[in-house]
Design an enzyme around this catalytic site. Structure first.
Site, PDB file in Angstrom:
ATOM      1  CG  ASP A 119       2.105  84.514  60.399  1.00 26.97           C
ATOM      2  OD1 ASP A 119       1.832  84.350  59.195  1.00 26.97           O
ATOM      3  OD2 ASP A 119       2.520  85.588  60.847  1.00 26.97           O
ATOM      4  CG  ASP A 128       7.654  83.767  65.901  1.00 26.86           C
ATOM      5  OD1 ASP A 128       6.756  83.423  66.685  1.00 26.86           O
ATOM      6  OD2 ASP A 128       7.591  84.813  65.227  1.00 26.86           O
ATOM      7  CB  CYS A 139      30.081  85.365  69.842  1.00 26.63           C
ATOM      8  SG  CYS A 139      29.032  84.816  68.480  1.00 26.63           S
ATOM      9  CB  CYS A 152      28.771  84.028  65.002  1.00 26.86           C
ATOM     10  SG  CYS A 152      28.945  85.814  64.915  1.00 26.86           S
ATOM     11  CB  CYS A 192      32.237  87.169  66.989  1.00 23.81           C
ATOM     12  SG  CYS A 192      30.756  88.080  67.488  1.00 23.81           S
ATOM     13  CG  HIS A 248      26.524  88.727  67.040  1.00 22.07           C
ATOM     14  ND1 HIS A 248      27.403  87.888  67.701  1.00 22.07           N
ATOM     15  CD2 HIS A 248      25.782  89.332  68.013  1.00 22.07           C
ATOM     16  CE1 HIS A 248      27.209  87.993  69.005  1.00 22.07           C
ATOM     17  NE2 HIS A 248      26.231  88.860  69.226  1.00 22.07           N
TER      18      HIS A 248
HETATM   19 ZN   LIG Z   1      28.991  86.643  67.067  1.00 24.40          ZN
END
Ligand SMILES: [Zn+2]
Length: 377
Positions: free
Chosen positions: A93, A267, A305, A307, A310, A336
Site C-alpha cells: 500500500d 485485503d 473445513c 485445513c 481442522c 484456519h
Molecule cells: Zn479449518
C-alpha cells in the site's frame, strides 16, 4: 508491461468477473483475497504455510516498513521478496491510510504529510515522491499511489478538496515511479460517500491510465449498505480491462457483495486479527473458540473445513492453547481463518464460472447466518 489483467468471463447471473492478473512473480486468480503481512510477515505464518493454504499474493504495509526496519535495509537485502522469502506476488500500500489512521499530529499540505511515528514520536514526512521511493525500494509487484483517505463521515467540501489533491498526488506518483518495467502502479479512487465525487475521482484517475484501480476510503466505519452503494456508483466509471481492488475489506459477506459488484481484489487484517483473540470464521458462522462450551468439544473447529488445523486438532485443544496463551493456539486459528477466506474465494470463482454466484451467495449466507445483518461477519 509489469502487469496484465485477463478477463476470463462475467457471471451471467451476477455480473461478477472471473479473471487472472499476470505479474513478474506469477499469476493470480481473481476475485482474490490477499492476506496482510504488515511487517513483512503474515503474523505467525511461515511462507511455506501460506503456500500450503494456497495464498497467491500477500500485502505488506509501506508505512510500517518505512518505520522499521527501513526501506533501505529491505532494498539492501534484495527487496521484499528476498528479505521475507516469499517468491509469489506482493502488493504494497502507499502508507497513506496508516499515516492518517495511526500516526499522531499529522499536518497535511500540498507537498505531503508530516506526522509523528506511532512507535517513538519521531517527526517524519511522506510525500507522493517519498511513498513511491519507499515502494520502489521494497520492490512489490503492485504498488499504490499515495492518497489522502478522508474519515467517515466527512463533509462534501472537505472530501472534494481531498480527492482533488489525491488526483494531483497521483500524477506526482506516476512521475516519481522509477521501476515501471517491473512494478505496476495502481491509482486510488476517493470521493467518500458522494456519488458525483466518486465519479469525478474515477474520471480524473482513469485519464492517467494506471495499470489498476483501487477503491479507497471505504470500510472506514460506514454502514455496509453505504459501502455497497458506493461500489455501485463507482465501479461503472472504471475500465473493464483493468483490475479493481477494494481496500481493507475481508469479511465473508463483504467479499461476496464486493465481488458481485465487480471487484477483483480484496485485503484485510480481519482474519488474522480476530484469530489472535480466538474468533474464527467457519462454514456455520462465527465461532469464539475461547467460550466455555468448547471445553470438552473434541470435534474440529469447522467440520466442513479441510485445513491443517481442522484436520489435526480439536476445539477443546485449541481453546486450551489460547486460554494458556500458547503461541501455537494463535497459529492454528490464524491458519484456519486465512484458509477459510482463500477457500471461500476459490468457491466464488467456481460459482462465477458456472454462472451461479447469486445462488452461491444465498446458500453461503444461509449457512453462515448472515441474512439481515448489516455489520456481522
Ligand atoms: Zn479449518
Amino acid at each position: 508491461m509489469p502487469l496484465k489483467y485477463e478477463l476470463i468471463k462475467t457471471c451471467k447471473q451476477s455480473g461478477a468477473r472471473l479473471g487472472k492478473i499476470h505479474t513478474p512473480h506469477g499469476t493470480i486468480d481473481t476475485p482474490i483475497f490477499m492476506p496482510v503481512g504488515t511487517l513483512a510477515t503474515v503474523k505467525t505464518m511461515s511462507p511455506e504455510e501460506l503456500k500450503q493454504m494456497e495464498a497467491q499474493i500477500i500485502l505488506s504495509n509501506t508505512y510500517h516498513l518505512f518505520l522499521r526496519p527501513g526501506h533501505e535495509i529491505v532494498k539492501e537485502a534484495g527487496g521484499l521478496h528476498t528479505f521475507m522469502n516469499w517468491d509469489r506476488p506482493i502488493l504494497t500500500d502507499s502508507g497513506g491510510f496508516q499515516v492518517f489512521s495511526l500516526s499522531e499530529m499529522r499536518k497535511i499540505t500540498e507537498e505531503g504529510v508530516e506526522f509523528r511515528s506511532h512507535l517513538n514520536g519521531d517527526r517524519l514526512f511522506i510525500s507522493p515522491e517519498k511513498s513511491i521511493e519507499i515502494q520502489n525500494a521494497l520492490g512489490a509487484d503492485i504498488i499504490m499511489a499515495f492518497d489522502e483517505c478522508p474519515p467517515y463521515p466527512a463533509d462534501y467540501e472537505y472530501v472534494k478538496k481531498s480527492l482533488e489533491r489525491t488526483t494531483r498526488w497521483a500524477e506526482r506518483c506516476i512521475q516519481a515511479h522509477q521501476r515501471k518495467e517491473d512494478q505496476a502502479l495502481f491509482g486510488i479512487v476517493q470521493g467518500g460517500m458522494y456519488e458525483d465525487l466518486r465519479k469525478q475521482s474515477a474520471e480524473q484517475l482513469t485519464s492517467f491510465d494506471f495499470l489498476g484501480y483501487a477503491i479507497g476510503g471505504l470500510s472506514v466505519g460506514e454502514p455496509k449498505h453505504l459501502m455497497y452503494e458506493a461500489l455501485e456508483y463507482t465501479i461503472p466509471h472504471l475500465p473493464s480491462q483493468k483490475p479493481r481492488y477494494l481496500m481493507g475489506v475481508g469479511s465473508p459477506d463483504a467479499l461476496l457483495e464486493g465481488t458481485i459488484r465487480g471487484v477483483d481484489m480484496f485485503d484485510c487484517v480481519l482474519p488474522t486479527r480476530i484469530a489472535r483473540n480466538g474468533t474464527t470464521m467457519t462454514s456455520e458462522g462465527r465461532l469464539v473458540i475461547r467460550n466455555a462450551k468448547f471445553e470438552k468439544d473434541f470435534g474440529p473447529l469447522d467440520p466442513n473445513c479441510s485445513c491443517y488445523t481442522c484436520t489435526n486438532y480439536s476445539r477443546a485443544y485449541i481453546r486450551h492453547l489460547l486460554k494458556a496463551n500458547e503461541i501455537f493456539g494463535i497459529r492454528l486459528t490464524t491458519y484456519h481463518n486465512l484458509h477459510f477466506l482463500i477457500e471461500l474465494m476459490k468457491n466464488v470463482r467456481q460459482a462465477i464460472s458456472e454462472d451461479r454466484l447469486l445462488d452461491f451467495k444465498e446458500e453461503f449466507f444461509d449457512q453462515y447466518g448472515l441474512h439481515n445483518n448489516d455489520k456481522g461477519f
